[in-house]
Design a protein around this motif. Structure first.
Motif, PDB file in Angstrom:
ATOM      1  N   ASP A  26       0.759  -1.058  -0.013  1.00  0.00           N
ATOM      2  CA  ASP A  26       0.103   0.126  -0.021  1.00  0.00           C
ATOM      3  C   ASP A  26       0.905   1.411  -0.035  1.00  0.00           C
ATOM      4  O   ASP A  26       2.126   1.323  -0.060  1.00  0.00           O
ATOM      5  CB  ASP A  26      -1.085  -0.062   1.125  1.00  0.00           C
ATOM      6  CG  ASP A  26      -0.374   0.155   2.602  1.00  0.00           C
ATOM      7  OD1 ASP A  26       0.721   0.331   2.564  1.00  0.00           O
ATOM      8  OD2 ASP A  26      -0.931  -0.137   3.614  1.00  0.00           O
ATOM      9  N   LEU A  27       0.251   2.443  -0.109  1.00  0.00           N
ATOM     10  CA  LEU A  27       1.011   3.761  -0.028  1.00  0.00           C
ATOM     11  C   LEU A  27       2.103   3.808   0.859  1.00  0.00           C
ATOM     12  O   LEU A  27       3.117   4.193   0.607  1.00  0.00           O
ATOM     13  CB  LEU A  27      -0.022   4.763  -0.118  1.00  0.00           C
ATOM     14  CG  LEU A  27       0.541   6.030  -0.283  1.00  0.00           C
ATOM     15  CD1 LEU A  27       1.249   6.532  -1.573  1.00  0.00           C
ATOM     16  CD2 LEU A  27      -0.634   7.303  -0.125  1.00  0.00           C
ATOM     17  N   TYR A  28       1.909   3.604   2.262  1.00  0.00           N
ATOM     18  CA  TYR A  28       2.483   3.857   3.294  1.00  0.00           C
ATOM     19  C   TYR A  28       3.785   2.887   3.051  1.00  0.00           C
ATOM     20  O   TYR A  28       4.707   3.153   3.599  1.00  0.00           O
ATOM     21  CB  TYR A  28       1.979   3.999   4.568  1.00  0.00           C
ATOM     22  CG  TYR A  28       1.031   5.169   4.653  1.00  0.00           C
ATOM     23  CD1 TYR A  28       1.500   6.378   4.830  1.00  0.00           C
ATOM     24  CD2 TYR A  28      -0.452   5.237   4.241  1.00  0.00           C
ATOM     25  CE1 TYR A  28       0.684   7.550   5.088  1.00  0.00           C
ATOM     26  CE2 TYR A  28      -1.140   6.141   4.556  1.00  0.00           C
ATOM     27  CZ  TYR A  28      -0.613   7.332   4.749  1.00  0.00           C
ATOM     28  OH  TYR A  28      -1.286   8.542   4.855  1.00  0.00           O
ATOM     29  N   GLU A  29       3.642   1.621   2.855  1.00  0.00           N
ATOM     30  CA  GLU A  29       4.570   0.752   2.850  1.00  0.00           C
ATOM     31  C   GLU A  29       5.578   0.911   1.603  1.00  0.00           C
ATOM     32  O   GLU A  29       6.579   0.889   1.864  1.00  0.00           O
ATOM     33  CB  GLU A  29       4.163  -0.608   2.575  1.00  0.00           C
ATOM     34  CG  GLU A  29       3.254  -1.374   3.602  1.00  0.00           C
ATOM     35  CD  GLU A  29       2.711  -2.469   3.253  1.00  0.00           C
ATOM     36  OE1 GLU A  29       2.514  -3.477   4.038  1.00  0.00           O
ATOM     37  OE2 GLU A  29       2.114  -2.723   2.100  1.00  0.00           O
ATOM     38  N   ILE A  30       5.026   1.637   0.440  1.00  0.00           N
ATOM     39  CA  ILE A  30       5.788   2.104  -0.644  1.00  0.00           C
ATOM     40  C   ILE A  30       6.757   3.122  -0.063  1.00  0.00           C
ATOM     41  O   ILE A  30       7.934   3.328  -0.454  1.00  0.00           O
ATOM     42  CB  ILE A  30       4.896   2.397  -1.813  1.00  0.00           C
ATOM     43  CG1 ILE A  30       4.155   1.257  -2.420  1.00  0.00           C
ATOM     44  CG2 ILE A  30       5.785   3.117  -2.942  1.00  0.00           C
ATOM     45  CD1 ILE A  30       3.106   1.348  -3.382  1.00  0.00           C
TER      46      ILE A  30
END
Length: 135
Positions: A26-30
């Motif tokens: 997801d966005l935060y992991e990226i």
């Protein structure tokens, strides 16, 4: 320089494509994973989400726009669009940005070859002039 920045941007787009396609991040992991790469974080390509909300971090990253700079526009589109659609939509968006970034790298390589030769020649000329002035 501009060429290294463009190459870093292209590499970041490709890395993000892999994270979405194969790792389903997801966005935060990226954002977190990209920030671990010095190649991206040292060039100012990655959002800093330490204590900032996503929108605040985006504003901080893009606070000094150079409207004529294609690299800045690609970076802005990358961060504005990332996480706004499903995986398939993000992959399409990243593919489009990858094409733009490849073209930018090609332009920067041509500029480097053109102007690099000129600067090296001017440097040699000034060196000779300094040598003659010393004599």
């Amino acid at each position: 320089n501009g060429l290294q920045y463009a190459e870093g941007l292209l590499n970041m787009i490709r890395k993000t494509q892999l994270m979405i396609s194969y790792e389903n991040k997801d966005l935060y992991e990226i954002v977190h994973e990209l920030s671990t790469y010095d190649e991206f974080s040292q060039k100012g390509l990655v959002l800093q989400l330490d204590e900032n909300e996503y929108e605040d971090a985006l504003c901080l990253l893009l606070r000094n726009p150079c409207e004529k700079d294609d690299a800045w526009r690609i970076l802005a589109d990358f961060w504005r669009e990332l996480g706004t659609s499903d995986s398939e939509g993000q992959i399409k968006m990243l593919s489009s940005l990858e094409v733009q970034a490849k073209k930018l790298v090609e332009v920067r390589v041509a500029e480097y070859e053109k102007y690099g030769k000129m600067y090296r020649s001017v440097g040699i000329l000034f060196g000779l002039m300094a040598g003659i002035a010393v004599i």
